[in-house]
Design an enzyme around this catalytic site. Structure first.
Site, PDB file in Angstrom:
ATOM      1  N   CYS A  28       7.448   3.593  -6.961  1.00  0.00           N
ATOM      2  CA  CYS A  28       8.239   4.781  -7.256  1.00  0.00           C
ATOM      3  C   CYS A  28       7.973   5.784  -6.144  1.00  0.00           C
ATOM      4  O   CYS A  28       7.003   5.663  -5.392  1.00  0.00           O
ATOM      5  CB  CYS A  28       7.826   5.387  -8.579  1.00  0.00           C
ATOM      6  SG  CYS A  28       8.242   4.331  -9.971  1.00  0.00           S
ATOM      7  N   GLY A  54      12.621   3.262  -5.010  1.00  0.00           N
ATOM      8  CA  GLY A  54      13.124   3.122  -6.374  1.00  0.00           C
ATOM      9  C   GLY A  54      14.577   3.513  -6.454  1.00  0.00           C
ATOM     10  O   GLY A  54      14.953   4.595  -6.002  1.00  0.00           O
ATOM     11  N   ASN A 128       3.589   7.553  -9.905  1.00  0.00           N
ATOM     12  CA  ASN A 128       3.796   6.292  -9.200  1.00  0.00           C
ATOM     13  C   ASN A 128       2.561   5.444  -9.418  1.00  0.00           C
ATOM     14  O   ASN A 128       1.464   5.876  -9.094  1.00  0.00           O
ATOM     15  CB  ASN A 128       4.000   6.567  -7.699  1.00  0.00           C
ATOM     16  CG  ASN A 128       3.960   5.323  -6.838  1.00  0.00           C
ATOM     17  OD1 ASN A 128       3.580   5.381  -5.680  1.00  0.00           O
ATOM     18  ND2 ASN A 128       4.345   4.186  -7.377  1.00  0.00           N
ATOM     19  N   GLY A 129       2.756   4.254  -9.969  1.00  0.00           N
ATOM     20  CA  GLY A 129       1.606   3.395 -10.185  1.00  0.00           C
ATOM     21  C   GLY A 129       1.515   2.966 -11.621  1.00  0.00           C
ATOM     22  O   GLY A 129       2.500   2.985 -12.360  1.00  0.00           O
ATOM     23  N   TYR A 268       5.273  -4.147   3.030  1.00  0.00           N
ATOM     24  CA  TYR A 268       6.648  -4.142   2.528  1.00  0.00           C
ATOM     25  C   TYR A 268       7.172  -2.788   2.062  1.00  0.00           C
ATOM     26  O   TYR A 268       8.302  -2.426   2.375  1.00  0.00           O
ATOM     27  CB  TYR A 268       6.755  -5.150   1.368  1.00  0.00           C
ATOM     28  CG  TYR A 268       8.069  -5.076   0.627  1.00  0.00           C
ATOM     29  CD1 TYR A 268       9.241  -5.603   1.176  1.00  0.00           C
ATOM     30  CD2 TYR A 268       8.158  -4.455  -0.623  1.00  0.00           C
ATOM     31  CE1 TYR A 268      10.456  -5.516   0.503  1.00  0.00           C
ATOM     32  CE2 TYR A 268       9.377  -4.373  -1.300  1.00  0.00           C
ATOM     33  CZ  TYR A 268      10.519  -4.902  -0.735  1.00  0.00           C
ATOM     34  OH  TYR A 268      11.705  -4.812  -1.390  1.00  0.00           O
TER      35      TYR A 268
HETATM   36  P1  AMP Z   1      11.153 -13.681  -3.786  1.00  0.00           P
HETATM   37  O1  AMP Z   1      10.223 -14.574  -3.040  1.00  0.00           O
HETATM   38  O2  AMP Z   1      12.536 -14.168  -3.895  1.00  0.00           O
HETATM   39  O3  AMP Z   1      10.595 -13.311  -5.133  1.00  0.00           O
HETATM   40  O4  AMP Z   1      11.283 -12.318  -3.009  1.00  0.00           O
HETATM   41  C1  AMP Z   1      10.520 -12.000  -1.921  1.00  0.00           C
HETATM   42  C2  AMP Z   1      11.236 -10.932  -1.140  1.00  0.00           C
HETATM   43  O5  AMP Z   1      11.307  -9.730  -1.901  1.00  0.00           O
HETATM   44  C3  AMP Z   1      10.518 -10.634   0.135  1.00  0.00           C
HETATM   45  O6  AMP Z   1      11.400 -10.938   1.169  1.00  0.00           O
HETATM   46  C4  AMP Z   1      10.211  -9.154   0.117  1.00  0.00           C
HETATM   47  O7  AMP Z   1      10.891  -8.511   1.171  1.00  0.00           O
HETATM   48  C5  AMP Z   1      10.728  -8.643  -1.197  1.00  0.00           C
HETATM   49  N1  AMP Z   1       9.654  -8.128  -2.060  1.00  0.00           N
HETATM   50  C6  AMP Z   1       8.338  -8.372  -2.019  1.00  0.00           C
HETATM   51  N2  AMP Z   1       7.696  -7.704  -3.028  1.00  0.00           N
HETATM   52  C7  AMP Z   1       8.645  -7.045  -3.717  1.00  0.00           C
HETATM   53  C8  AMP Z   1       8.638  -6.187  -4.856  1.00  0.00           C
HETATM   54  N3  AMP Z   1       7.514  -5.902  -5.518  1.00  0.00           N
HETATM   55  N4  AMP Z   1       9.812  -5.697  -5.275  1.00  0.00           N
HETATM   56  C9  AMP Z   1      10.960  -6.002  -4.648  1.00  0.00           C
HETATM   57  N5  AMP Z   1      11.037  -6.807  -3.574  1.00  0.00           N
HETATM   58  C10 AMP Z   1       9.897  -7.325  -3.101  1.00  0.00           C
END
Ligand code: AMP
Length: 492
Positions: A28, A54, A128-129, A268
């Site tokens: 968030c 978010g 956030n958290g 990320y």
């Molecule tokens: P998946 O392996 O399909 O579950 O999604 C991985 C992808 O989602 C990666 O390419 C990341 O860029 C992105 N990602 C990693 N962690 C998160 C997260 N907590 N929420 C949303 N996207 C994420």
């Protein structure tokens, strides 16, 4: 403007049961302003810069010297608020929040800031958290007669503030925050003061800035920059900062624990133009890309990063390898993450609309595809497939982080480890599952080296299961939040 209004934006998204698969929870974003005549407008602009953290709901609360007002709704900042209306909103202190919830908690009632009338006065809480002891606290408080209005663990803090018996908001927050555990950053607006705090391990980031004489607080420094502010410092571990007419004050609500900033902020979550604890995210990601070349070289023709999060790492990879850094995939930025389609056909179309390979670039080429993480494996499988359909001769997948094996209990709902592909499969099995020619992950020591920390200065629990704060009672790394609670309590 009516007080405490919840403005309905778009209708809520389908619940997790209605979706094709659970969405991952994002972080968030928090933004606070004190001492500026256009506090609401600054919050609105600051939230735009934090939108990547978010996209589910957005909210702003403002103190105008007499009332503490709040508007919030489901959707993007630009969908929930009209700029002209926000600009006309009087008040010199404000707090804003953008949220992406856990599965099953996509409910307008959980939108933040959470405005509560407590013993020490009206407060707007933005969080956030996640509190690891929210479930225990909630059961305890309910048994004592507390009535909860939301399923968000932020409300636990509100109840503890109200029950602290202190009549000053700062004193009550010190008391309340000292009793909870987890990974969290909070910004709280009271009737005349702005507070911000970070958990004792500093798992979630929070920075302080200035704009002229005004004070700013933001989850990421890019939001301070975006409105022309200057970074001052980060909130310290276990610190409660109070900002008021008196200036700025600092107090500890808990002794600092071992430092444990979430490594995923660098990998990320954060925007490349943010500095997280003094380290620029773009530079760190470039270094992550460079290290992958040295550790796992491969013969290839070009490198391409998955937009947007892996663009910086691909630049580093290209610089180190001497390969051209190409645009292999185009992301349509006008399709939000909330684009949910009920049918498989519709979903495939939506995904295709969102990401399209550049056939002219990848056709016949041996492509190094750089991505930041593989969580469930669906994204990687899809992207590798897209490149192959576009004619790529080989696809070599390079992941800038180590295998994501364990659930997060500090605000990122990576659900149960049953859904984490690396918890169940070896690297070779994952390679087969995503259909890459080769697959290599960053090692843990290269990760910490690139980030410039020792392993015991970061939270790496999603990679190694070493949790700096004990996970919630009864939780095992094999179960995770999704399995354990079914999304009853949402991190924020
Ligand atoms: P998946 O392996 O399909 O579950 O999604 C991985 C992808 O989602 C990666 O390419 C990341 O860029 C992105 N990602 C990693 N962690 C998160 C997260 N907590 N929420 C949303 N996207 C994420």
């Amino acid at each position: 403007m009516p007080h405490g209004l919840i403005v309905p934006g778009r209708p809520p998204r389908p619940s997790s049961q209605q979706r094709s698969g659970p969405e991952l929870q994002e972080e968030c974003g928090l933004f606070g302003v004190f001492g500026h005549p256009q506090a609401a407008l600054l919050s609105y602009l600051g939230l735009f810069a934090l939108q990547h953290r978010g996209q589910e709901s957005a909210g702003i609360a403002v103190w105008d010297g007499e009332y503490l007002d709040c508007e919030k709704g489901m959707g993007l900042v630009g969908e929930v608020f009209e700029r002209a209306e926000v600009a006309a909103w009087p008040g010199s202190a404000a707090v804003g929040h953008v949220r992406y919830p856990t599965c099953g908690s996509s409910d307008p009632v959980n939108a933040q800031p959470l405005v509560v009338r407590t013993f020490p006065g009206t407060l707007a809480l933005a969080h956030n958290g996640e509190l690891t002891d929210a479930g225990r606290w909630r059961a305890d408080l309910e048994q004592k007669g507390a009535i909860f209005q939301t399923t968000s663990d932020t409300e636990v803090i509100a109840h503890l503030v109200s029950r602290s018996g202190r009549n000053e908001a700062g004193e009550a927050l010190l008391d309340a925050l000292g009793q909870v555990h987890g990974g969290f950053a909070v910004v709280v607006l009271s009737e005349g003061e702005l507070f911000c705090a970070r958990d004792p391990n500093g798992i979630r980031p929070l920075s302080i800035g200035r704009l002229g004489d005004a004070w700013l607080v933001a989850s990421e420094t890019c939001a301070i920059d975006s409105i022309g502010g200057e970074f001052v410092r980060d909130v310290e571990q276990g610190e409660l900062v109070s900002i008021g007419e008196y200036g700025i004050r600092s107090a500890q609500f808990a002794a600092p624990g071992r430092p444990a900033l979430c490594a995923f902020e660098y990998i990320y979550f954060a925007r490349p133009d943010s500095d997280v604890q003094g380290k620029n995210v773009h530079q760190v990601r470039k270094e992550l890309g460079r290290r992958l070349v040295r550790a796992f070289p491969v013969d290839a023709d070009l490198v391409t990063g998955v937009p947007d999060s892996s663009v910086s790492a691909a630049i580093g990879y290209a610089e180190e390898s001497g390969l051209p850094n190409e645009i292999g995939l185009i992301k349509n930025r006008y399709i939000g993450r909330t684009f949910i389609e009920p049918t498989q056909e519709g979903r495939e179309l939506a995904v295709r609309l969102k990401l399209n390979p550049l056939r002219q670039v990848v056709k016949g080429q041996r492509v190094v595809l750089v991505d930041d993480s593989i969580v469930r494996g669906t994204t990687s499988r899809h992207i590798v497939g897209l490149l192959r359909q576009a004619g790529a001769a080989e696809v070599h997948l390079r992941i800038t982080s180590p295998p994501y094996r364990c659930p997060c209990f500090y605000g990122i709902d990576t659900s149960s480890s049953a859904e984490l592909i690396a918890a169940r499969k070896s690297v070779e099995e994952i390679r087969q599952a995503v259909d890459a020619d080769t697959l290599a992950y960053q090692t843990l020591s290269e990760l910490t080296g690139a980030l410039g920390y020792r392993a015991d200065q970061l939270c790496l629990s999603c990679f190694n299961g070493d949790y700096p704060v004990p996970p919630p009672e009864g939780a095992t790394s094999g179960e995770g939040r999704g399995g354990r609670q079914g999304g009853l309590f949402s991190g924020s």
